[in-house]
Design a protein around this motif. Structure first.
Motif, PDB file in Angstrom:
ATOM      1  N   VAL A   1       6.602 -17.338   8.144  1.00  0.00           N
ATOM      2  CA  VAL A   1       7.871 -17.027   7.478  1.00  0.00           C
ATOM      3  C   VAL A   1       7.780 -17.354   5.997  1.00  0.00           C
ATOM      4  CG1 VAL A   1      10.326 -17.625   7.371  1.00  0.00           C
ATOM      5  CG2 VAL A   1       9.198 -17.396   9.592  1.00  0.00           C
ATOM      6  N   ILE A   2       6.956 -18.336   5.656  1.00  0.00           N
ATOM      7  CA  ILE A   2       6.771 -18.721   4.252  1.00  0.00           C
ATOM      8  C   ILE A   2       5.628 -17.935   3.614  1.00  0.00           C
ATOM      9  CG2 ILE A   2       6.177 -20.616   2.695  1.00  0.00           C
ATOM     10  CD1 ILE A   2       7.427 -22.523   4.759  1.00  0.00           C
ATOM     11  N   SER A   3       4.477 -17.909   4.288  1.00  0.00           N
ATOM     12  CA  SER A   3       3.272 -17.346   3.681  1.00  0.00           C
ATOM     13  C   SER A   3       3.290 -15.820   3.573  1.00  0.00           C
ATOM     14  CB  SER A   3       2.034 -17.776   4.472  1.00  0.00           C
ATOM     15  OG  SER A   3       2.112 -17.345   5.823  1.00  0.00           O
ATOM     16  N   MET A   4       3.848 -15.144   4.566  1.00  0.00           N
ATOM     17  CA  MET A   4       3.809 -13.676   4.543  1.00  0.00           C
ATOM     18  C   MET A   4       4.639 -13.074   3.410  1.00  0.00           C
ATOM     19  SD  MET A   4       3.653 -12.652   8.610  1.00  0.00           S
ATOM     20  CE  MET A   4       3.535 -10.879   8.275  1.00  0.00           C
ATOM     21  N   PRO A   5       5.886 -13.516   3.169  1.00  0.00           N
ATOM     22  CA  PRO A   5       6.631 -12.966   2.026  1.00  0.00           C
ATOM     23  C   PRO A   5       5.959 -13.247   0.689  1.00  0.00           C
ATOM     24  CG  PRO A   5       8.129 -14.039   3.560  1.00  0.00           C
ATOM     25  CD  PRO A   5       6.745 -14.385   4.005  1.00  0.00           C
ATOM     26  N   ILE A   6       5.353 -14.446   0.569  1.00  0.00           N
ATOM     27  CA  ILE A   6       4.669 -14.782  -0.684  1.00  0.00           C
ATOM     28  C   ILE A   6       3.483 -13.850  -0.898  1.00  0.00           C
ATOM     29  CG2 ILE A   6       3.278 -16.541  -1.856  1.00  0.00           C
ATOM     30  CD1 ILE A   6       5.057 -18.661  -0.563  1.00  0.00           C
ATOM     31  N   TYR A   7       2.697 -13.645   0.151  1.00  0.00           N
ATOM     32  CA  TYR A   7       1.525 -12.777   0.037  1.00  0.00           C
ATOM     33  C   TYR A   7       1.942 -11.327  -0.201  1.00  0.00           C
ATOM     34  CZ  TYR A   7      -3.222 -11.117   0.983  1.00  0.00           C
ATOM     35  OH  TYR A   7      -4.473 -10.539   0.874  1.00  0.00           O
ATOM     36  N   PHE A   8       2.987 -10.891   0.475  1.00  0.00           N
ATOM     37  CA  PHE A   8       3.511  -9.531   0.275  1.00  0.00           C
ATOM     38  C   PHE A   8       3.909  -9.318  -1.181  1.00  0.00           C
ATOM     39  CE2 PHE A   8       7.314  -6.831  -0.001  1.00  0.00           C
ATOM     40  CZ  PHE A   8       6.814  -5.638   0.478  1.00  0.00           C
ATOM     41  N   ALA A   9       4.634 -10.276  -1.766  1.00  0.00           N
ATOM     42  CA  ALA A   9       5.065 -10.165  -3.167  1.00  0.00           C
ATOM     43  C   ALA A   9       3.862 -10.157  -4.103  1.00  0.00           C
ATOM     44  CB  ALA A   9       6.004 -11.318  -3.513  1.00  0.00           C
ATOM     45  N   LEU A  10       2.858 -10.985  -3.794  1.00  0.00           N
ATOM     46  CA  LEU A  10       1.643 -11.023  -4.599  1.00  0.00           C
ATOM     47  C   LEU A  10       0.939  -9.672  -4.586  1.00  0.00           C
ATOM     48  CD1 LEU A  10      -0.532 -12.592  -6.199  1.00  0.00           C
ATOM     49  CD2 LEU A  10      -1.550 -13.215  -4.002  1.00  0.00           C
ATOM     50  N   LEU A  11       0.881  -9.047  -3.427  1.00  0.00           N
ATOM     51  CA  LEU A  11       0.216  -7.750  -3.300  1.00  0.00           C
ATOM     52  C   LEU A  11       0.968  -6.646  -4.030  1.00  0.00           C
ATOM     53  CD1 LEU A  11      -0.814  -8.101   0.425  1.00  0.00           C
ATOM     54  CD2 LEU A  11      -2.392  -7.923  -1.504  1.00  0.00           C
ATOM     55  N   LEU A  12       2.284  -6.706  -4.012  1.00  0.00           N
ATOM     56  CA  LEU A  12       3.051  -5.747  -4.815  1.00  0.00           C
ATOM     57  C   LEU A  12       2.709  -5.911  -6.291  1.00  0.00           C
ATOM     58  CD1 LEU A  12       6.665  -5.706  -3.291  1.00  0.00           C
ATOM     59  CD2 LEU A  12       4.962  -3.880  -3.220  1.00  0.00           C
ATOM     60  N   GLY A  13       2.562  -7.160  -6.723  1.00  0.00           N
ATOM     61  CA  GLY A  13       2.161  -7.416  -8.106  1.00  0.00           C
ATOM     62  C   GLY A  13       0.780  -6.862  -8.412  1.00  0.00           C
ATOM     63  N   VAL A  14      -0.126  -6.953  -7.437  1.00  0.00           N
ATOM     64  CA  VAL A  14      -1.473  -6.408  -7.601  1.00  0.00           C
ATOM     65  C   VAL A  14      -1.412  -4.903  -7.837  1.00  0.00           C
ATOM     66  CG1 VAL A  14      -3.593  -5.860  -6.326  1.00  0.00           C
ATOM     67  CG2 VAL A  14      -2.701  -8.192  -6.314  1.00  0.00           C
TER      68      VAL A  14
ATOM     69  N   TYR B   1      -6.190 -12.027  11.853  1.00  0.00           N
ATOM     70  CA  TYR B   1      -5.844 -11.540  10.525  1.00  0.00           C
ATOM     71  C   TYR B   1      -4.722 -10.505  10.548  1.00  0.00           C
ATOM     72  CZ  TYR B   1     -10.121 -13.846   9.015  1.00  0.00           C
ATOM     73  OH  TYR B   1     -11.078 -14.782   8.749  1.00  0.00           O
ATOM     74  N   PHE B   2      -4.094 -10.339  11.700  1.00  0.00           N
ATOM     75  CA  PHE B   2      -3.065  -9.307  11.801  1.00  0.00           C
ATOM     76  C   PHE B   2      -1.907  -9.562  10.838  1.00  0.00           C
ATOM     77  CE2 PHE B   2       0.973  -7.875  13.759  1.00  0.00           C
ATOM     78  CZ  PHE B   2       0.784  -6.511  13.617  1.00  0.00           C
ATOM     79  N   ALA B   3      -1.439 -10.800  10.738  1.00  0.00           N
ATOM     80  CA  ALA B   3      -0.293 -11.115   9.878  1.00  0.00           C
ATOM     81  C   ALA B   3      -0.604 -10.809   8.421  1.00  0.00           C
ATOM     82  CB  ALA B   3       0.107 -12.579  10.038  1.00  0.00           C
ATOM     83  N   SER B   4      -1.774 -11.230   7.936  1.00  0.00           N
ATOM     84  CA  SER B   4      -2.140 -10.974   6.536  1.00  0.00           C
ATOM     85  C   SER B   4      -2.369  -9.490   6.295  1.00  0.00           C
ATOM     86  CB  SER B   4      -3.383 -11.772   6.149  1.00  0.00           C
ATOM     87  OG  SER B   4      -4.471 -11.462   7.002  1.00  0.00           O
ATOM     88  N   SER B   5      -2.981  -8.808   7.272  1.00  0.00           N
ATOM     89  CA  SER B   5      -3.203  -7.368   7.131  1.00  0.00           C
ATOM     90  C   SER B   5      -1.886  -6.598   7.143  1.00  0.00           C
ATOM     91  CB  SER B   5      -4.109  -6.864   8.258  1.00  0.00           C
ATOM     92  OG  SER B   5      -5.397  -7.434   8.166  1.00  0.00           O
ATOM     93  N   LEU B   6      -0.925  -7.104   7.896  1.00  0.00           N
ATOM     94  CA  LEU B   6       0.392  -6.473   7.908  1.00  0.00           C
ATOM     95  C   LEU B   6       1.028  -6.528   6.529  1.00  0.00           C
ATOM     96  CD1 LEU B   6       2.344  -5.080   9.879  1.00  0.00           C
ATOM     97  CD2 LEU B   6       3.389  -7.315  10.297  1.00  0.00           C
ATOM     98  N   CYS B   7       0.774  -7.613   5.812  1.00  0.00           N
ATOM     99  CA  CYS B   7       1.300  -7.738   4.442  1.00  0.00           C
ATOM    100  C   CYS B   7       0.728  -6.665   3.526  1.00  0.00           C
ATOM    101  CB  CYS B   7       0.980  -9.126   3.874  1.00  0.00           C
ATOM    102  SG  CYS B   7       1.837 -10.491   4.678  1.00  0.00           S
ATOM    103  N   ILE B   8      -0.588  -6.436   3.614  1.00  0.00           N
ATOM    104  CA  ILE B   8      -1.197  -5.443   2.723  1.00  0.00           C
ATOM    105  C   ILE B   8      -0.760  -4.029   3.106  1.00  0.00           C
ATOM    106  CG2 ILE B   8      -3.161  -6.967   2.314  1.00  0.00           C
ATOM    107  CD1 ILE B   8      -4.900  -5.085   3.947  1.00  0.00           C
ATOM    108  N   LEU B   9      -0.573  -3.803   4.391  1.00  0.00           N
ATOM    109  CA  LEU B   9      -0.123  -2.482   4.828  1.00  0.00           C
ATOM    110  C   LEU B   9       1.317  -2.211   4.410  1.00  0.00           C
ATOM    111  CD1 LEU B   9      -1.734  -2.474   8.374  1.00  0.00           C
ATOM    112  CD2 LEU B   9      -2.262  -0.866   6.532  1.00  0.00           C
TER     113      LEU B   9
END
Length: 272
Positions: free
Chosen positions: A7-20, A175-183
Motif C-alpha cells: 500500500v505504501i511502496s506501490m503508489p510511490i513506485y508508480f509515481a516514480l515511473l510516471l516521472g520517468v 515481482y507481480f506487484a512491481s511489474s503491475l506498477c510499470i504496466l
C-alpha cells in the motif's frame, strides 16, 4: 497475506515511473546518452541479479533498443547528417521498432507456453498479429519531444497490459506487484494525455527503468514481494479472459484494414 507494505511502496513506485516517462519523453538527447551509459552497469548484473536465459534476453532486448530509440529521436529532431544518422531517419528503419515489440511479445508468449498458461499465450500471439504495421502506423514526430509514436488503439493497449500482467503473474509472482506498477504507469500516462499512440514510448521507458533497477539493485523482493498472491486458478481464468477479449478485437482490427478505415481508426483522424 501481508499487504500493507505494498500500500505504501506501490503508489510511490508508480509515481516514480510516471516521472520517468515524463522526463525521458521531454529530454530526448539526455535519454539517449543515459541509456547508453546504463550499459556500464553490466558488472552489477553479474552479481546475481540477472539469472537465466530469459532474463538476459529480456534486459538486452529492452536496453539496446531503448538506446537506439534515443539516437533515432536525435537524428530526426535535429536532422543529423551522415550515413548512420541518415539510416536512423529512414521510414523503413521504423520496422526495427516494430520487430522489437513483436519479439518481446513473442518471448513472453513462448515462456507462457512453457508455464502451461496456454490461453494467455494465445492472446500474446494475437497481440503480435494486431501490432499496427510500420512505417505507416509508426513515426518519430518532429515536435519538441521528438516522440516515437505507434498508432495502437486504446483497446490494444489495455489488452496488452492485461496480457502482460497475467504473464508476469504466472512467470514471476514475486515481482507481480512491481511489474503491475510499470504496466499501470504505461497504461495510464497515454490515457491522461488522451494520446493512445504514446503507449509504446511509455512502455519502453518504464520497462527499461524497471529492468535496469532490478539488474543493479533488486530491492523488490524486500519491499514488494507478491509471491503469496499467486493462485493457479486465477492465472488460468485470467488467461482465458484475455483470450476471449482479444478475439473480437482481432476481427475488428482486420476489418479496419480490409475496408481501408485503419488510417482513421488507428490514427484517430477524421474521415474524409
Amino acid at each position: 497475506m501481508v499487504i500493507w507494505p505494498h500500500v505504501i511502496s506501490m503508489p510511490i513506485y508508480f509515481a516514480l515511473l510516471l516521472g520517468v516517462i515524463v522526463f525521458f519523453r521531454k529530454h530526448y538527447k539526455l535519454s539517449a546518452y543515459f541509456w547508453l551509459a546504463s550499459l556500464l552497469t553490466f558488472p552489477l548484473w553479474l552479481m546475481g541479479n540477472v539469472d537465466g536465459w530469459f532474463r538476459w534476453v529480456k534486459i538486452l532486448s529492452v536496453i539496446i533498443p531503448t538506446i537506439i530509440v534515443g539516437f533515432s529521436r536525435i537524428a530526426v529532431h535535429e536532422d543529423k547528417k551522415g550515413p548512420i544518422w541518415d539510416f536512423l531517419k529512414k521510414d523503413d528503419f521504423l520496422w526495427f521498432f516494430y520487430a522489437i515489440l513483436f519479439l518481446n511479445i513473442a518471448e513472453a508468449t513462448i515462456k507462457d507456453i512453457t508455464l502451461g498458461n496456454y490461453s494467455n499465450a494465445a492472446c500474446g500471439f494475437l497481440l503480435c498479429v494486431t501490432i499496427p504495421f510500420a512505417p505507416k502506423y509508426w513515426k518519430i514526430l518532429k515536435n519538441s519531444s521528438a516522440d516515437l509514436v505507434a498508432y495502437t488503439t486504446g483497446s490494444w493497449n489495455f489488452i496488452y497490459t492485461s496480457w502482460n500482467a497475467c504473464f508476469v503473474y504466472a512467470e514471476s509472482p514475486m515481482y507481480f506487484a512491481s511489474s503491475l506498477c510499470i504496466l499501470l504507469a504505461a497504461e495510464l500516462y497515454p490515457v491522461m494525455k488522451k494520446r493512445p499512440e504514446l503507449y509504446i514510448t511509455a512502455r519502453i521507458y518504464t520497462l527499461a527503468a524497471h529492468l535496469l533497477l532490478r539488474a543493479c539493485f533488486d530491492i523488490f523482493p524486500k519491499v514488494m514481494d507478491s509471491t503469496s498472491w499467486f493462485n493457479p486458478q486465477v492465472m488460468s481464468v485470467w488467461g482465458i479472459i484475455n483470450f476471449v477479449i482479444i478475439v473480437p478485437y482481432v476481427f475488428w482490427h482486420m476489418w479496419q484494414l480490409h475496408n481501408n478505415k485503419a488510417q482513421y481508426s488507428f490514427k484517430r483522424l477524421k474521415s474524409a
